[in-house]
Design a protein around this motif. Sequence first.
Motif, PDB file in Angstrom:
ATOM      1  N   ASN A  25       0.836  -1.202   0.000  1.00  0.00           N
ATOM      2  CA  ASN A  25       0.000   0.000   0.000  1.00  0.00           C
ATOM      3  C   ASN A  25       0.873   1.256   0.000  1.00  0.00           C
ATOM      4  O   ASN A  25       0.944   2.001   0.974  1.00  0.00           O
ATOM      5  CB  ASN A  25      -0.948  -0.016   1.201  1.00  0.00           C
ATOM      6  CG  ASN A  25      -2.047   0.998   1.101  1.00  0.00           C
ATOM      7  OD1 ASN A  25      -2.015   1.889   0.257  1.00  0.00           O
ATOM      8  ND2 ASN A  25      -3.037   0.878   1.975  1.00  0.00           N
ATOM      9  N   THR A  26       1.542   1.487  -1.110  1.00  0.00           N
ATOM     10  CA  THR A  26       2.512   2.582  -1.193  1.00  0.00           C
ATOM     11  C   THR A  26       1.859   3.959  -1.092  1.00  0.00           C
ATOM     12  O   THR A  26       2.495   4.902  -0.624  1.00  0.00           O
ATOM     13  CB  THR A  26       3.348   2.480  -2.481  1.00  0.00           C
ATOM     14  OG1 THR A  26       2.463   2.453  -3.604  1.00  0.00           O
ATOM     15  CG2 THR A  26       4.200   1.210  -2.471  1.00  0.00           C
ATOM     16  N   ALA A  27       0.609   4.086  -1.511  1.00  0.00           N
ATOM     17  CA  ALA A  27      -0.082   5.378  -1.374  1.00  0.00           C
ATOM     18  C   ALA A  27      -0.232   5.739   0.098  1.00  0.00           C
ATOM     19  O   ALA A  27      -0.009   6.889   0.497  1.00  0.00           O
ATOM     20  CB  ALA A  27      -1.442   5.335  -2.057  1.00  0.00           C
ATOM     21  N   ALA A  28      -0.587   4.741   0.922  1.00  0.00           N
ATOM     22  CA  ALA A  28      -0.697   4.987   2.362  1.00  0.00           C
ATOM     23  C   ALA A  28       0.667   5.324   2.955  1.00  0.00           C
ATOM     24  O   ALA A  28       0.792   6.244   3.768  1.00  0.00           O
ATOM     25  CB  ALA A  28      -1.296   3.774   3.069  1.00  0.00           C
ATOM     26  N   HIS A  29       1.693   4.616   2.543  1.00  0.00           N
ATOM     27  CA  HIS A  29       3.050   4.890   3.048  1.00  0.00           C
ATOM     28  C   HIS A  29       3.407   6.352   2.800  1.00  0.00           C
ATOM     29  O   HIS A  29       3.926   7.031   3.699  1.00  0.00           O
ATOM     30  CB  HIS A  29       4.092   4.012   2.365  1.00  0.00           C
ATOM     31  CG  HIS A  29       3.874   2.550   2.530  1.00  0.00           C
ATOM     32  ND1 HIS A  29       4.663   1.621   1.917  1.00  0.00           N
ATOM     33  CD2 HIS A  29       2.945   1.831   3.211  1.00  0.00           C
ATOM     34  CE1 HIS A  29       4.256   0.410   2.208  1.00  0.00           C
ATOM     35  NE2 HIS A  29       3.202   0.508   2.998  1.00  0.00           N
ATOM     36  N   ALA A  30       3.149   6.828   1.592  1.00  0.00           N
ATOM     37  CA  ALA A  30       3.479   8.218   1.237  1.00  0.00           C
ATOM     38  C   ALA A  30       2.705   9.199   2.111  1.00  0.00           C
ATOM     39  O   ALA A  30       3.256  10.211   2.573  1.00  0.00           O
ATOM     40  CB  ALA A  30       3.190   8.461  -0.237  1.00  0.00           C
ATOM     41  N   THR A  31       1.436   8.907   2.369  1.00  0.00           N
ATOM     42  CA  THR A  31       0.619   9.780   3.218  1.00  0.00           C
ATOM     43  C   THR A  31       1.196   9.861   4.619  1.00  0.00           C
ATOM     44  O   THR A  31       1.349  10.952   5.186  1.00  0.00           O
ATOM     45  CB  THR A  31      -0.835   9.255   3.283  1.00  0.00           C
ATOM     46  OG1 THR A  31      -1.393   9.321   1.964  1.00  0.00           O
ATOM     47  CG2 THR A  31      -1.683  10.059   4.250  1.00  0.00           C
ATOM     48  N   TYR A  32       1.544   8.730   5.192  1.00  0.00           N
ATOM     49  CA  TYR A  32       2.067   8.707   6.558  1.00  0.00           C
ATOM     50  C   TYR A  32       3.423   9.402   6.637  1.00  0.00           C
ATOM     51  O   TYR A  32       3.717  10.122   7.594  1.00  0.00           O
ATOM     52  CB  TYR A  32       2.155   7.274   7.083  1.00  0.00           C
ATOM     53  CG  TYR A  32       0.841   6.520   6.991  1.00  0.00           C
ATOM     54  CD1 TYR A  32      -0.380   7.169   7.188  1.00  0.00           C
ATOM     55  CD2 TYR A  32       0.805   5.175   6.678  1.00  0.00           C
ATOM     56  CE1 TYR A  32      -1.580   6.489   7.097  1.00  0.00           C
ATOM     57  CE2 TYR A  32      -0.396   4.485   6.587  1.00  0.00           C
ATOM     58  CZ  TYR A  32      -1.593   5.148   6.790  1.00  0.00           C
ATOM     59  OH  TYR A  32      -2.770   4.471   6.699  1.00  0.00           O
ATOM     60  N   GLU A  33       4.248   9.203   5.643  1.00  0.00           N
ATOM     61  CA  GLU A  33       5.554   9.858   5.625  1.00  0.00           C
ATOM     62  C   GLU A  33       5.408  11.377   5.511  1.00  0.00           C
ATOM     63  O   GLU A  33       6.164  12.123   6.141  1.00  0.00           O
ATOM     64  CB  GLU A  33       6.411   9.290   4.495  1.00  0.00           C
ATOM     65  CG  GLU A  33       6.868   7.871   4.800  1.00  0.00           C
ATOM     66  CD  GLU A  33       7.469   7.141   3.609  1.00  0.00           C
ATOM     67  OE1 GLU A  33       7.451   7.672   2.479  1.00  0.00           O
ATOM     68  OE2 GLU A  33       7.943   5.999   3.818  1.00  0.00           O
ATOM     69  N   LYS A  34       4.430  11.857   4.750  1.00  0.00           N
ATOM     70  CA  LYS A  34       4.193  13.306   4.633  1.00  0.00           C
ATOM     71  C   LYS A  34       3.808  13.912   5.973  1.00  0.00           C
ATOM     72  O   LYS A  34       4.035  15.094   6.214  1.00  0.00           O
ATOM     73  CB  LYS A  34       3.097  13.593   3.617  1.00  0.00           C
ATOM     74  CG  LYS A  34       3.545  13.523   2.194  1.00  0.00           C
ATOM     75  CD  LYS A  34       2.407  13.891   1.253  1.00  0.00           C
ATOM     76  CE  LYS A  34       2.804  13.695  -0.184  1.00  0.00           C
ATOM     77  NZ  LYS A  34       1.684  13.977  -1.103  1.00  0.00           N
ATOM     78  N   LEU A  35       3.214  13.113   6.839  1.00  0.00           N
ATOM     79  CA  LEU A  35       2.826  13.592   8.164  1.00  0.00           C
ATOM     80  C   LEU A  35       3.986  13.520   9.157  1.00  0.00           C
ATOM     81  O   LEU A  35       3.826  13.876  10.317  1.00  0.00           O
ATOM     82  CB  LEU A  35       1.641  12.778   8.687  1.00  0.00           C
ATOM     83  CG  LEU A  35       0.338  12.992   7.929  1.00  0.00           C
ATOM     84  CD1 LEU A  35      -0.719  12.008   8.405  1.00  0.00           C
ATOM     85  CD2 LEU A  35      -0.150  14.423   8.087  1.00  0.00           C
ATOM     86  N   GLY A  36       5.131  13.036   8.707  1.00  0.00           N
ATOM     87  CA  GLY A  36       6.313  12.974   9.566  1.00  0.00           C
ATOM     88  C   GLY A  36       6.524  11.644  10.254  1.00  0.00           C
ATOM     89  O   GLY A  36       7.417  11.515  11.089  1.00  0.00           O
ATOM     90  N   MET A  37       5.718  10.649   9.917  1.00  0.00           N
ATOM     91  CA  MET A  37       5.880   9.336  10.537  1.00  0.00           C
ATOM     92  C   MET A  37       7.040   8.594   9.886  1.00  0.00           C
ATOM     93  O   MET A  37       7.247   8.700   8.677  1.00  0.00           O
ATOM     94  CB  MET A  37       4.596   8.518  10.407  1.00  0.00           C
ATOM     95  CG  MET A  37       3.408   9.140  11.114  1.00  0.00           C
ATOM     96  SD  MET A  37       1.974   8.048  11.105  1.00  0.00           S
ATOM     97  CE  MET A  37       2.304   7.123  12.607  1.00  0.00           C
ATOM     98  N   THR A  38       7.774   7.862  10.702  1.00  0.00           N
ATOM     99  CA  THR A  38       8.885   7.049  10.235  1.00  0.00           C
ATOM    100  C   THR A  38       8.839   5.718  10.971  1.00  0.00           C
ATOM    101  O   THR A  38       8.060   5.550  11.907  1.00  0.00           O
ATOM    102  CB  THR A  38      10.246   7.714  10.530  1.00  0.00           C
ATOM    103  OG1 THR A  38      10.388   7.835  11.949  1.00  0.00           O
ATOM    104  CG2 THR A  38      10.354   9.083   9.877  1.00  0.00           C
TER     105      THR A  38
END
Length: 129
Positions: free
Chosen positions: A103-116
């Motif tokens: 689910n790469t779209a979700a990964h990108a969303t979470y990373e944009k929010l600063g999650m790692t």
Amino acid sequence: MAKETENLDLDVETLQKGVSTVLEGKTAAAYYVVEEANQVVGSLMLTYEWSDWRCSNIWWIQSVYVLPSARRRGNFKRLYAHVKEEAKAAQASGLRLYADTGNTAAHATYEKLGMTSHYKVFEDMFTSY
């Protein structure tokens, strides 16, 4: 959501029991929703993990879903910001979530929010979906 994100067909009876258990307060979980024009367009569920290392809870975000028609309009961002403020107010150590590896779209969303993450989640499930 399960079909879209992980290509899973869930047992409806089990799913209904699971949702009811949360809504009736019979488990340590809670749902949060985001609305547009008085209509629910997204939701998530929180569960809690006790951290002995931190002597506080870590809030786990699960069952994330935003309607396709409501995506890319900041709905998850608003939902996440609200949950994050509540977690801080409750003195939680932080927020965690897991996403299907595809689910790469979700990964990108979470990373944009600063999650790692430096974790890889492992599982040994005893029930089927």
